[in-house]
Design a protein around this motif. Structure first.
Motif, PDB file in Angstrom:
ATOM      1  N   ILE A 109       0.872  -1.131  -0.186  1.00  0.00           N
ATOM      2  CA  ILE A 109       0.091  -0.127   0.059  1.00  0.00           C
ATOM      3  C   ILE A 109       0.949   1.330  -0.094  1.00  0.00           C
ATOM      4  O   ILE A 109       1.468   1.550   0.834  1.00  0.00           O
ATOM      5  CB  ILE A 109      -0.976  -0.063   1.290  1.00  0.00           C
ATOM      6  CG1 ILE A 109      -1.748  -1.277   1.262  1.00  0.00           C
ATOM      7  CG2 ILE A 109      -1.924   1.360   1.284  1.00  0.00           C
ATOM      8  CD1 ILE A 109      -2.723  -1.322   2.422  1.00  0.00           C
ATOM      9  N   ASP A 110       0.923   1.838  -1.131  1.00  0.00           N
ATOM     10  CA  ASP A 110       1.752   3.039  -1.326  1.00  0.00           C
ATOM     11  C   ASP A 110       0.810   4.339  -0.930  1.00  0.00           C
ATOM     12  O   ASP A 110      -0.198   4.580  -1.723  1.00  0.00           O
ATOM     13  CB  ASP A 110       2.375   3.175  -2.543  1.00  0.00           C
ATOM     14  CG  ASP A 110       3.216   4.342  -2.910  1.00  0.00           C
ATOM     15  OD1 ASP A 110       3.378   5.290  -2.117  1.00  0.00           O
ATOM     16  OD2 ASP A 110       4.081   4.206  -3.876  1.00  0.00           O
ATOM     17  N   LEU A 111       1.155   5.052   0.211  1.00  0.00           N
ATOM     18  CA  LEU A 111       0.474   6.097   0.355  1.00  0.00           C
ATOM     19  C   LEU A 111       0.301   7.230  -0.716  1.00  0.00           C
ATOM     20  O   LEU A 111      -0.358   8.115  -0.569  1.00  0.00           O
ATOM     21  CB  LEU A 111       0.831   6.733   1.710  1.00  0.00           C
ATOM     22  CG  LEU A 111       0.519   5.923   2.828  1.00  0.00           C
ATOM     23  CD1 LEU A 111       0.838   6.687   4.200  1.00  0.00           C
ATOM     24  CD2 LEU A 111      -0.666   5.038   2.979  1.00  0.00           C
ATOM     25  N   ALA A 112       1.145   7.309  -1.532  1.00  0.00           N
ATOM     26  CA  ALA A 112       1.353   8.380  -2.638  1.00  0.00           C
ATOM     27  C   ALA A 112       0.210   7.886  -3.647  1.00  0.00           C
ATOM     28  O   ALA A 112      -0.140   8.847  -4.453  1.00  0.00           O
ATOM     29  CB  ALA A 112       2.825   8.183  -3.340  1.00  0.00           C
ATOM     30  N   ASP A 113      -0.262   7.020  -3.644  1.00  0.00           N
ATOM     31  CA  ASP A 113      -1.568   6.343  -4.351  1.00  0.00           C
ATOM     32  C   ASP A 113      -3.015   6.567  -3.761  1.00  0.00           C
ATOM     33  O   ASP A 113      -3.999   6.266  -4.329  1.00  0.00           O
ATOM     34  CB  ASP A 113      -1.340   4.955  -4.766  1.00  0.00           C
ATOM     35  CG  ASP A 113      -0.106   4.645  -5.777  1.00  0.00           C
ATOM     36  OD1 ASP A 113       0.380   5.655  -6.316  1.00  0.00           O
ATOM     37  OD2 ASP A 113       0.395   3.587  -5.541  1.00  0.00           O
ATOM     38  N   ILE A 114      -2.743   6.874  -2.377  1.00  0.00           N
ATOM     39  CA  ILE A 114      -4.269   7.144  -1.737  1.00  0.00           C
ATOM     40  C   ILE A 114      -4.247   8.483  -1.286  1.00  0.00           C
ATOM     41  O   ILE A 114      -3.399   9.321  -0.715  1.00  0.00           O
ATOM     42  CB  ILE A 114      -3.993   6.196  -0.496  1.00  0.00           C
ATOM     43  CG1 ILE A 114      -3.478   5.096  -0.535  1.00  0.00           C
ATOM     44  CG2 ILE A 114      -5.358   6.455   0.339  1.00  0.00           C
ATOM     45  CD1 ILE A 114      -4.415   3.948  -1.607  1.00  0.00           C
ATOM     46  N   ALA A 154     -14.140   7.978  -1.091  1.00  0.00           N
ATOM     47  CA  ALA A 154     -13.801   7.354  -2.297  1.00  0.00           C
ATOM     48  C   ALA A 154     -12.289   7.016  -2.061  1.00  0.00           C
ATOM     49  O   ALA A 154     -12.001   5.672  -2.537  1.00  0.00           O
ATOM     50  CB  ALA A 154     -13.756   8.366  -3.544  1.00  0.00           C
ATOM     51  N   ALA A 155     -11.671   7.734  -1.498  1.00  0.00           N
ATOM     52  CA  ALA A 155     -10.310   7.222  -0.988  1.00  0.00           C
ATOM     53  C   ALA A 155     -10.240   6.069   0.022  1.00  0.00           C
ATOM     54  O   ALA A 155      -9.528   4.953  -0.187  1.00  0.00           O
ATOM     55  CB  ALA A 155      -9.570   8.520  -0.396  1.00  0.00           C
ATOM     56  N   LEU A 156     -11.075   6.216   0.985  1.00  0.00           N
ATOM     57  CA  LEU A 156     -11.271   4.918   2.016  1.00  0.00           C
ATOM     58  C   LEU A 156     -11.853   3.669   1.266  1.00  0.00           C
ATOM     59  O   LEU A 156     -11.316   2.823   1.595  1.00  0.00           O
ATOM     60  CB  LEU A 156     -12.434   5.604   3.018  1.00  0.00           C
ATOM     61  CG  LEU A 156     -11.893   6.583   3.875  1.00  0.00           C
ATOM     62  CD1 LEU A 156     -13.095   6.987   4.754  1.00  0.00           C
ATOM     63  CD2 LEU A 156     -10.788   5.954   4.756  1.00  0.00           C
ATOM     64  N   ALA A 157     -12.587   4.010   0.209  1.00  0.00           N
ATOM     65  CA  ALA A 157     -12.966   2.658  -0.355  1.00  0.00           C
ATOM     66  C   ALA A 157     -11.856   1.838  -1.220  1.00  0.00           C
ATOM     67  O   ALA A 157     -12.182   0.801  -1.226  1.00  0.00           O
ATOM     68  CB  ALA A 157     -13.971   3.157  -1.483  1.00  0.00           C
ATOM     69  N   THR A 158     -10.902   2.593  -1.463  1.00  0.00           N
ATOM     70  CA  THR A 158      -9.460   1.878  -2.187  1.00  0.00           C
ATOM     71  C   THR A 158      -8.723   1.413  -1.027  1.00  0.00           C
ATOM     72  O   THR A 158      -7.902   0.498  -1.414  1.00  0.00           O
ATOM     73  CB  THR A 158      -8.764   3.230  -3.031  1.00  0.00           C
ATOM     74  OG1 THR A 158      -8.312   3.804  -2.089  1.00  0.00           O
ATOM     75  CG2 THR A 158      -9.596   3.412  -3.971  1.00  0.00           C
TER      76      THR A 158
END
Length: 197
Positions: free
Chosen positions: A43-48, A67-71
């Motif tokens: 899980i790369d936080l740069a993508d969240i 939307a971010a939480l869903a990912t």
């Protein structure tokens, strides 16, 4: 691989431009893949893109936050254990990492957390010590074994491999052995009886 491998979420905690974190995280995930019966989710936080402002207690997240939480939230919930890959910024850990942690609660409960740290003279270990207190508050179990890189930028070859593979690979194995023991034990305990936070 067994039908029920231990699921480890490896969280890359830095999103800073020019960050070194992907080198460290990629090395560690390769070590984890070699370790045995593990399923790795990087899980790369740069993508969240989680907002930095949390809703009031009991409040509803904004549509952007939802939307971010869903990912990311289902991935954290599915994990049996976590490994946080973190640099040290100003004697502590990066703000985006704290933000991810604070957006979640039950996802951390009764699960083990290991750390891979990197930095200058302190090897990122001051960040780890701060994170231990945070995860204790969230009912997670932090394991003793830690992998750390002092002056990390000088510890890796250009291809991303460590210059001293024997030492750091041995440290990674010790971390993964301990993490796996706790992950399996706590997963079995949660299955028998829901954790009471």
């Amino acid at each position: 691989m067994s039908t029920n491998p231990i699921r480890i979420a490896v969280i890359l905690g830095s999103i800073r431009e020019g960050r070194f974190g992907p080198v460290v995280a990629n090395w560690f995930t390769e070590q984890a893949k070699l370790h045995g019966d593990l399923e790795i989710d990087l899980i790369d936080l740069a993508d969240i893109d989680l907002p930095m402002v949390l809703p009031a207690y009991g409040g509803t997240p904004s549509s952007e936050a939802a939307a971010a939480l869903a990912t990311v939230s289902p991935r954290l919930a599915a994990a049996d254990a976590f490994v946080v890959v973190t640099p040290e910024f100003n004697h502590s850990y990066p703000a985006p990492l704290k933000n991810l942690i604070d957006w979640h609660q039950t996802e951390w409960h009764a699960k083990p957390v290991g750390f891979v740290a990197y930095g200058g003279m302190s090897s990122g270990l001051r960040a780890v010590e701060h994170l231990r207190n945070v995860f204790a508050e969230l009912h997670a179990v932090t394991i003793r074994e830690t992998v750390s890189f002092q002056g990390a930028w000088a510890q890796f070859e250009e291809d991303g491999s460590p210059k001293d593979p024997e030492g750091v690979n041995t440290a990674a194995k010790a971390l993964l052995d301990q993490l796996g023991w706790w992950a399996l034990g706590l997963r079995e305990a949660r299955a028998k009886r829901p954790y009471a936070a």
